[in-house]
Enzyme design. Sequence first.
Site, PDB file in Angstrom:
ATOM      1  N   TYR A  70       0.835  -1.205   0.000  1.00 17.75           N
ATOM      2  CA  TYR A  70       0.000   0.000   0.000  1.00 17.75           C
ATOM      3  C   TYR A  70       0.868   1.253   0.000  1.00 17.75           C
ATOM      4  CZ  TYR A  70      -3.471   3.399   1.674  1.00 17.75           C
ATOM      5  OH  TYR A  70      -4.288   4.498   1.839  1.00 17.75           O
TER       6      TYR A  70
ATOM      7  N   LYS B  99       1.271   4.358  -2.800  1.00 13.70           N
ATOM      8  CA  LYS B  99       1.016   5.755  -2.489  1.00 13.70           C
ATOM      9  C   LYS B  99       2.268   6.621  -2.668  1.00 13.70           C
ATOM     10  CE  LYS B  99      -3.355   5.508  -1.627  1.00 13.70           C
ATOM     11  NZ  LYS B  99      -4.343   6.222  -2.485  1.00 13.70           N
TER      12      LYS B  99
END
Length: 246
Positions: free
Chosen positions: A155, A159
């Site tokens: 994740y 990002k």
Amino acid sequence: MPDTTQPRVAIVTGGSGGIGRAAAERLALDGTSVVVHYSSRAATADAVVSTITDAGGQAIAAGGDVADEQAMAELFRTAADTFGGVDVVVHTAGIMPLAPISEMDLETFDRIQRVNVRGTFVVDQLAAQEVREGGAIINFSTSVTKLLMPNYGAYAASKGAVEALALILARELRGRDITVNTIAPGPTATPLFFEGKDEQVVAHIASLNPLERLGTPEDIAEVVAFLAGPGRWVNGQTIFANGGAA
């Protein structure tokens, strides 16, 4: 010069989610017409639209896969056909499966990158083509890129890419009076955050920042409203809205 006589128009991807919903409703309070995007939760998006229109605002719901360029092109066409154009794009849509790097299967990793990285690229590409002078493009990252918490590897990697895309796009749009920024929330009280966490874990995470609480979607929506409206001198930045956690 941008036309200031007409209401601004915003697309909010992930507008049926916690932060997306708060952002859509907050922008509507400023008189912005809002396209509430959803991926699969049409009924929830319709509820957001009802909340906005019941309060006297203008909003419609529209669906589509953020990583599908044709679906997103249709989303932008819907905004233009309904409200006359696009001034603000708030890209909150994303997914957050968690697992240690050593254990995450590559199919899940690929799905995270498809939604979070390709999805951002597709939406930003269209925004760069369609957003009018005086507009704003607002992407979403996460404070995990600084906190570097275990289980968030895939994740956080996605990002980190989002932050880089926004910073470069801000420079590529030189001369068009369009700002591009990224908001990196800390732990925020949304269904996505609470999924898979017990009360003890939630309490520990909430205690990590000096304000000793989780953020709320409304906290983040205020940052969105600033960047979408008066924050014209903020450009090419990643704003960590996390209560001072990092």
